[in-house]
Design an enzyme around this catalytic site. Structure first.
Site, mmCIF file in Angstrom:
data_model
loop_
_atom_site.group_PDB
_atom_site.id
_atom_site.type_symbol
_atom_site.label_atom_id
_atom_site.label_comp_id
_atom_site.label_asym_id
_atom_site.label_seq_id
_atom_site.Cartn_x
_atom_site.Cartn_y
_atom_site.Cartn_z
ATOM 1 N N SER B 19 46.725 42.604 28.263
ATOM 2 C CA SER B 19 47.178 41.302 27.797
ATOM 3 C C SER B 19 46.416 40.229 28.573
ATOM 4 O O SER B 19 45.192 40.312 28.645
ATOM 5 C CB SER B 19 48.701 41.187 27.960
ATOM 6 O OG SER B 19 49.173 40.004 27.382
ATOM 7 N N HIS B 46 46.755 41.797 23.453
ATOM 8 C CA HIS B 46 47.590 40.729 22.906
ATOM 9 C C HIS B 46 46.719 39.515 22.658
ATOM 10 O O HIS B 46 46.213 38.904 23.587
ATOM 11 C CB HIS B 46 48.701 40.353 23.880
ATOM 12 C CG HIS B 46 49.664 41.470 24.130
ATOM 13 N ND1 HIS B 46 50.506 41.481 25.205
ATOM 14 C CD2 HIS B 46 49.909 42.615 23.451
ATOM 15 C CE1 HIS B 46 51.251 42.592 25.179
ATOM 16 N NE2 HIS B 46 50.895 43.286 24.118
ATOM 17 N N ASP B 139 55.156 44.925 28.242
ATOM 18 C CA ASP B 139 54.714 45.790 27.149
ATOM 19 C C ASP B 139 53.817 46.881 27.741
ATOM 20 O O ASP B 139 53.012 46.611 28.627
ATOM 21 C CB ASP B 139 53.940 44.964 26.113
ATOM 22 C CG ASP B 139 53.633 45.740 24.845
ATOM 23 O OD1 ASP B 139 54.339 46.734 24.558
ATOM 24 O OD2 ASP B 139 52.687 45.356 24.131
#
Lengths: 279, 203
Positions: B19, B46, B139
């Site tokens: 991310s 992401h 995540d």
């Protein structure tokens, strides 16, 4: 929910799907497994089941649970004017053809909570076509359908969708299609009255009318190739001569025989046209 | 007396999740992989919903391996870097083809690293290597736990070297980690894991 071996998970999933098909007539066995497994796990968790298998007696004996189960397995997530370039494509490439027809019938298959079908209706209103259009919006999920039919959305989401609406070629303010109050926005009846909402299961139900455009976005991604083929065949049957089909931008019909019955109008936007019957 | 640990089965697929700050690390790892890298690589990063193609372009610039956007129903292909499309979850089916979904975000992310890792853990079991890099949310931790439980190999970026340490730290806290590596070490370790004849090179 703890991770379990592939085989145990798969057996549990098969049991649940078997009960749904044989007890309730809802056949999810042709759905793509990976996302179905996630949804069933999520449903088990939500209903307080420690394992997927614990769903079996619940679904088998508790009929009142069925709407919630179907809602859990179809997890409606839509936005207004998602992929704005697609709506612009419909406006620029399909609406001018539809405009030449005396009456227009449109089927949105898998309308979930209605955001997309209202987007489509707004687009048609701005193209001057809505007054001669009848839209059929269908879904397997009655809870989502009820919400779609209400046409009430939080004002905040309308603000969020405004940017997409303008990118889609919208010519007014999105909020002008809603009456606002108490933090909610209700779609105008002039838009809503052109839409009929109905229960329809793409797995088992058939054609119900002739339409000039089928919109079915991000539904086929949940189906395996066999079911995808059946559904594309259904769209072929329901479409009028030279009717249009709009699928989701990441949907891939390359492996489906029924796709041969359609020619791309705009391949990246997944806009297709039904081919003439071969003689 | 404990038996000597058997060498890990050859890795058949690699998933990399990242991310915030991930692009820089991906651009250290992926170009360092040889053009004959023998297994498929799947990347979930992401990124914003509207950033179509940006990530592939940024990765492709220096890579020897081909970089493509993962497409539903296509086979996961050895030697190719498959990048998750923006605003869809990416999954792998049992027959090692991709599927995508527009299901709700997980950890406020779509694509979610957890979603791909959990499906890949089922598809490859002990044949999967999972890499979790820098990121500012949790995540990936559930996904790494699933990979570990299925017998796969979990590699996590050293949080001290991460632009955002929360993501690798969450996986380490779950115990879902076999090795903690600095960015420069991932490429040689992956190459060794995926090519048993080079196991001797494993640092």
């Amino acid at each position: 929910m703890p991770w379990r071996s592939n085989s145990i998970h798969s057996i549990e999933l098969d049991l649940v799907l078997d009960v749904l098909a044989r007890r309730h007539g809802y056949d999810f066995r042709g759905y793509a497994r990976a996302s179905l497994k996630r949804r069933v796990s999520g449903l088990a968790h939500k209903l307080g089941c420690a394992t997927i298998a614990e769903l079996v007696p619940r679904i088998l004996y508790d009929d009142a649970l069925l709407p919630e189960v179907l809602a859990g397995l179809s997890v409606p997530v839509t936005e207004m004017f998602r992929d704005p370039q697609v709506f612009k494509g419909i406006r620029d490439q399909i609406a001018p053809v539809l405009a030449t027809y005396p009456r227009i019938n449109i089927w949105q298959a898998g309308c979930a909570t209605g955001e997309e079908v209202y987007s489509l209706a707004i687009l048609l209103a701005e193209a001057g076509l809505l007054s001669k259009t009848q839209i059929y919006a269908t879904d397997i999920n009655d809870m989502a359908l009820a919400k779609a039919e209400e046409g009430i959305f939080p004002v905040k989401t309308i603000e969020k969708y405004s940017e997409n609406y303008l990118k889609a070629g919208g010519t007014k303010a999105l909020a002008s299609y809603f009456s606002l109050g108490y933090g909610y926005a209700k779609i105008d009846s002039a838009i809503k009255d052109r839409i009929s909402f109905a229960h329809h299961n793409l797995v088992s139900d058939g054609v119900f009318c002739e339409v000039n455009l089928v919109v079915c976005r991000n539904v086929l991604i949940y189906f395996d190739r066999h079911l995808q083929d059946r559904v594309l065949g259904l769209f072929d049957s329901t479409l009028s001569r030279s009717g249009f089909l709009c699928l989701g931008t990441k949907e891939n019909v390359a492996f489906t025989p029924a796709a041969a019955r359609f020619a791309p109008v705009d391949a990246p936007l997944r806009l297709y046209k039904k081919l003439a019957e071969s003689p | 007396m404990s038996a000597p640990q058997p060498p890990h089965a050859p890795i058949q697929a690699v998933v990399i999740g990242c991310s915030a700050g991930g692009l820089e690390v991906l651009r250290m790892i992926l170009p360092a992989l040889p053009d004959d890298f023998p297994v498929p690589i799947m990347v979930v990063a992401h990124v914003g919903a509207a950033s179509g193609g940006y990530l592939e372009d940024a990765i492709r610039r220096d890579c020897k391996m081909p970089v493509v956007e993962a497409e539903e129903r296509q086979p996961v292909t050895p030697g190719i870097i498959h990048v998750a499309p923006p605003d869809y979850h990416l999954m792998v089916e049992a027959d090692h083809t991709f599927s995508v979904s527009t299901d709700p975000k997980v950890h406020n992310a779509r694509p979610s690293i957890d979603v791909l890792l959990i499906s890949a853990a089922e598809a490859w079991g002990s044949g999967l290597a999972a890499v979790l890099l820098t990121g500012a949310n949790a995540d990936g931790a559930d996904g790494m736990a699933a990979v570990k439980a299925a017998g796969g190999v979990c590699l996590v970026q050293d949080p001290a070297t991460a632009f955002a340490s929360e993501m690798p730290t969450a996986a380490i806290a779950r115990g879902a980690v076999d090795r903690i590596l600095v960015p420069g070490r991932f490429a040689p370790v992956l190459a060794a894991l995926c090519n048993p004849s080079r196991t001797a090179e494993l640092p």
